[in-house]
Motif scaffolding. Structure first.
Motif, PDB file in Angstrom:
ATOM      1  N   PHE B  60       0.827  -1.024   0.077  1.00  0.00           N
ATOM      2  CA  PHE B  60      -0.078  -0.068  -0.046  1.00  0.00           C
ATOM      3  C   PHE B  60       0.746   1.107   0.043  1.00  0.00           C
ATOM      4  N   LEU B  66      -5.222   2.478  -0.126  1.00  0.00           N
ATOM      5  CA  LEU B  66      -4.648   2.435  -1.596  1.00  0.00           C
ATOM      6  C   LEU B  66      -3.386   1.459  -1.835  1.00  0.00           C
ATOM      7  N   TYR B  68      -1.381  -1.070  -4.510  1.00  0.00           N
ATOM      8  CA  TYR B  68      -0.809  -0.982  -5.818  1.00  0.00           C
ATOM      9  C   TYR B  68      -0.226  -2.325  -6.211  1.00  0.00           C
ATOM     10  N   ILE B  70       2.529  -4.101  -9.084  1.00  0.00           N
ATOM     11  CA  ILE B  70       3.266  -3.953 -10.236  1.00  0.00           C
ATOM     12  C   ILE B  70       4.046  -5.142 -10.761  1.00  0.00           C
ATOM     13  N   ALA B  96       0.158  -3.027 -13.782  1.00  0.00           N
ATOM     14  CA  ALA B  96       0.436  -1.795 -12.996  1.00  0.00           C
ATOM     15  C   ALA B  96      -0.888  -1.093 -12.707  1.00  0.00           C
ATOM     16  N   VAL B  97      -1.222  -1.379 -11.729  1.00  0.00           N
ATOM     17  CA  VAL B  97      -2.824  -1.225 -10.910  1.00  0.00           C
ATOM     18  C   VAL B  97      -2.885  -0.681  -9.601  1.00  0.00           C
ATOM     19  N   MET B  98      -3.569   0.165  -9.517  1.00  0.00           N
ATOM     20  CA  MET B  98      -4.059   0.795  -8.105  1.00  0.00           C
ATOM     21  C   MET B  98      -5.340   0.303  -7.774  1.00  0.00           C
ATOM     22  N   PHE B 110      -7.798   1.189 -11.110  1.00  0.00           N
ATOM     23  CA  PHE B 110      -7.283   1.719 -12.212  1.00  0.00           C
ATOM     24  C   PHE B 110      -6.002   1.318 -12.545  1.00  0.00           C
ATOM     25  N   GLY B 111      -5.780   1.288 -13.959  1.00  0.00           N
ATOM     26  CA  GLY B 111      -4.618   1.053 -14.374  1.00  0.00           C
ATOM     27  C   GLY B 111      -4.797  -0.348 -15.195  1.00  0.00           C
ATOM     28  N   GLN B 112      -3.298  -1.190 -15.506  1.00  0.00           N
ATOM     29  CA  GLN B 112      -3.476  -2.210 -16.226  1.00  0.00           C
ATOM     30  C   GLN B 112      -3.431  -3.543 -15.529  1.00  0.00           C
ATOM     31  N   ILE B 146      -6.333  -2.272 -19.937  1.00  0.00           N
ATOM     32  CA  ILE B 146      -6.204  -1.205 -19.281  1.00  0.00           C
ATOM     33  C   ILE B 146      -7.435  -0.527 -19.102  1.00  0.00           C
ATOM     34  N   GLY B 147      -7.860   0.013 -17.722  1.00  0.00           N
ATOM     35  CA  GLY B 147      -9.104   0.807 -17.651  1.00  0.00           C
ATOM     36  C   GLY B 147      -9.421   0.870 -16.131  1.00  0.00           C
ATOM     37  N   ILE B 168     -14.555  -1.731 -17.169  1.00  0.00           N
ATOM     38  CA  ILE B 168     -14.528  -0.925 -18.446  1.00  0.00           C
ATOM     39  C   ILE B 168     -13.018  -0.845 -18.913  1.00  0.00           C
ATOM     40  N   GLN B 170     -10.146  -0.490 -22.276  1.00  0.00           N
ATOM     41  CA  GLN B 170      -9.763   0.247 -23.960  1.00  0.00           C
ATOM     42  C   GLN B 170     -10.112  -0.960 -25.013  1.00  0.00           C
ATOM     43  N   ASN B 175      -0.560  -2.835 -22.936  1.00  0.00           N
ATOM     44  CA  ASN B 175       0.642  -2.092 -23.281  1.00  0.00           C
ATOM     45  C   ASN B 175       0.382  -1.467 -24.592  1.00  0.00           C
TER      46      ASN B 175
END
Lengths: 376, 376, 376
Positions: B60, B66, B68, B70, B96-98, B110-112, B146-147, B168, B170, B175
């Motif tokens: 966190f 929060l 994360y 990676i 790579a996401v939060m 959010f993120g990938q 990613i989204g 939701i 892309q 990448n």
């Protein structure tokens, strides 16, 4: 069981080697970007991107006089730009540079790192006032290169600081493996800080996060000569390939920039100018190849005010005027309004901005961006 | 001199930042694979591969709310899949996401990262029951994108757990640097755990390493809609390029899966179905480009029993039936028998399996694989 | 706040896992190279390069009998060599190998690492006597590959040490993802150390940094058979593509090498020989494709003396004679004079050398190189 570690935002590790023979700070960061574009007559498009993702190592080795910095890029945007000149291989290494303090105020740098170009570029992408840099920077910056730099600083009066930087580099940008194409690149920069150094090197981060109690100003002037340059933006842009090899011409850049900070208010202005001896690349029979050095001028003005609650409102006007007769490119203006919330300074922040992109005679485009930054 | 560190398999570092302002677990893993194929009329072929090699960072940042994650891929198999849509650059970033826990049981990601698709895919490749995933997964999984994701969970009764995920993204996979091609991708998933949560999140690792003392069951259903998809398997597979740009069609996937574990016995079953509005990509004049959305169905059933000595015997039946009239692909069945020795759970293990690959009307192929896993 | 750490040059971390269940040494290194070439009738060319940049992880896992080594390359030179055989993706993983000491003096290695080829190649690029390896190595080395190795050592007398290595590998070099092209590669090596082991494994680093108090000698002989090799230098060089697939021929290499060290003086000599069953790659109709196995011989002799102040002067003579009738390549000789300053052994050093490159009948080329090494 647990390693003692820095506070959030101060690095993952702050190592001090046994007998203080070396130090290393290890940092990491990621930028998450969402953006949306609206243009008359086109459907709105929303996209997401891991904009930047970096690992950073810096400290000293063997003696405090010998510092190093290594920065690695990991996101696809960070490492793209592959060409045969980079071994057809991604460009993971951003910085790999040694900094040797060989005499009192004299520093000798060698390796790959940012050239002493426009201030906006040298400010880390971790520390920007708005979501991203301006179009001036996109068209004119001289980025990173490999070579040597000599750095010096002195005080004129008690307060008045002067810094001088001189650099010689290969001239084709970072991560080139094919040796030196064309000639070398020579860059000189002088910085004047009439009211003394900024708090915590604030002349090289965006926004007045330190709320300077007294006015601080830095003025910088860079002159850059890329001898026998082979790319359309000097050490950036596409290579000017011809039927006999690479086209070479001298390219010169001038940057003038200033940054001012006082009690949460900040202003940054930049002017850029590029010209070339013979901007049109030609084949051996004199016919034009179509590659053209991107000569022209640009200006960027941006300002912001940081409220007590660490929200900032900022604005930007950027204008790029490439020489239309030579490059065929029309002028471009951008007007940007930004809002940032600095949760832990630049280490944990949310930034958003909306821009009007005005490229004559096309319809205006509206671009909205939202970025989340996390920096260990 | 020595840093205190976790036990083997628990990470290289388990950092807690000063004042508990952040945490980071750093993990690393490598999979070494040897495989051999026998086919009637062809000579046997043996090959070796560094199958996967990863670095993982999670914890966190600033607040425990929060989190994360990676994950970086390093092996050539991990990072391949370069295209102009990824900047012609390898895809090092896996995740790579939060993950923001903004309200009681509500999480905003959010993120990938992986989409909430079929269970087999979401189970980490570090924690698989057999050497690798099934052919159902190969043809139908919706991988990473990613989204944003919204995640919620609640209890119907004391034990009965329900999880809901909505995403939701892309829609073109991980990448991508060229923005959003086609439309967005929408994924919803519901998971039902009528007998409560598995020990140590056992519904998301292979084999019943925790030897559940009471029966545990998880059922999952995913519906995925890729609006104006541009790749033949939705956000995976080749891009459907035409003479006017990318062909776009709506693609829908349904996954139904279940996992059951009890006293060393485990069972996992999956069903997948993909259809498309107009599976044939066409040029502007209506002629077919040859690219065809891979519509069809698949089933995967696998089961294993873990002996007291941490040897496991497992079996798998997988069947993929793409719509032959549309895709021209014949059905494929695989029968696999696996043996695993878990030396330190999934952290240090040797797995081997032998498969009969039955693709009508070709000769059967026999494939033998041997894999060694090490995960710090 | 600060983690206790090794001295400079001894690794960034020297981790010992809880309950001594694992260890990990983490190292990093960068080489900065400047070079300049002079040739009659051509203008001098100076270039800069991040020559190598590596991350290294090694230690044991779960039991001291199970060791591992992972080395990652980061510089563009390290990771280049992308082809469709490596997934069109850079080759970041240099080494990923497990070493299992399954019986007294017997070690079973599996994964990707250097083959037991010529000594000059097996000496790490971190530990070279001169700026870089010789032209013998460039033309003949068998580099890295993926597969298995069996290693054994024993003493004939009190002092006389014998080591034997046998390797089976895929035969196309590192990071191949397309499986096994052609046949396997078999390598055997015997090493004789009649006066016992060198101090700190000094037979595998350049220069006599340990100033051996008694004479030490190691002699090595390698025989390498690449069965149905598909590349022009066995597991290196370009792939021999034909109209029906890859051309295959058996390639054999012999290496004989020796290293001697005594009181600061060191000598290393190598002989290499490659031949091939049918060196000319041919299409299905028998016409030559132009690809030719690089058969021939080479010799490298180098020596140096390390002064008390850790300055070393070294010299090298290298000669490569590819079979001119077959390869069309003329003989090449290089004469090199080197000077090194070892500030912290091989961990922090500055090396320079000047070479005369004599390729008949062209003009001699003079090459000057300057390299700075830093190894954490």
């Amino acid at each position: 069981q647990e390693t003692k570690t820095p506070k959030f935002g101060k690095g993952i590790f702050n190592l001090v080697g046994k007998d203080s023979t070396w130090t290393m700070k290890v940092g990491a960061r990621v930028q998450f970007l969402a953006s949306s574009m609206w243009e008359d007559g086109a459907s709105n498009e929303t996209s997401f991107l891991i904009r930047r993702s970096r690992l950073k190592f810096d400290g000293f080795a063997f003696t405090p006089k010998l510092k190093y910095k290594i920065e690695l890029g990991l996101s696809n945007r960070d490492i793209s730009g592959t060409s045969k000149y980079t071994g057809n291989t991604p460009r993971i290494i951003m910085d790999a540079v040694m900094k040797y303090n060989f005499a009192k105020n004299l520093y000798f740098w060698f390796g790959q790192t940012k050239l002493p170009g426009n201030r906006e570029r040298v400010i880390s992408s971790a520390n920007m006032q708005m979501v991203d840099r301006s179009i001036l920077n996109a068209r004119f910056n001289i980025d990173r290169d490999i070579g040597i730099q000599l750095r010096h600083n002195f005080n004129i009066s008690n307060n008045f600081v002067v810094r001088e930087i001189f650099s010689i580099s290969q001239g084709e940008g970072r991560n080139v493996t094919t040796g030196n194409e064309g000639g070398l690149q020579y860059t000189g920069r002088v910085e004047l800080l009439p009211f003394g150094n900024f708090t915590s090197n604030g002349d090289y981060f965006g926004s007045d996060l330190k709320r300077e109690p007294t006015p601080k100003l830095a003025i910088g002037v860079t002159y850059n000569h890329n001898n026998n340059a082979v790319r359309v933006r000097g050490n950036q842009g596409s290579y000017m390939e011809t039927d006999y090899g690479l086209y070479e011409t001298n390219i010169n850049d001038v940057f003038v920039d200033a940054i001012f900070k006082y009690r949460g208010f900040s202003f940054m202005g930049e002017y850029a100018d590029r010209d070339a001896k013979n901007p049109f690349a030609t084949n051996s029979d004199g016919t034009k190849t179509g590659a053209i050095v991107q000569v022209g001028k640009g200006i960027n003005l941006q300002s912001g005010y940081l409220f007590k609650n660490n929200w900032e409102v900022s604005g930007r006007y950027s204008s790029v005027k490439l020489d239309q007769d030579i490059t065929g490119k029309v002028p471009e203006n951008q007007y940007t309004l930004g809002v940032s919330k600095f949760i832990v300074g630049h280490k944990l922040k949310v930034q958003t901005d909306v821009s009007v992109i005005d490229i004559n005679p096309a319809n205006d485009i509206i671009m909205w961006r939202l970025q989340f930054d996390i920096h260990f």
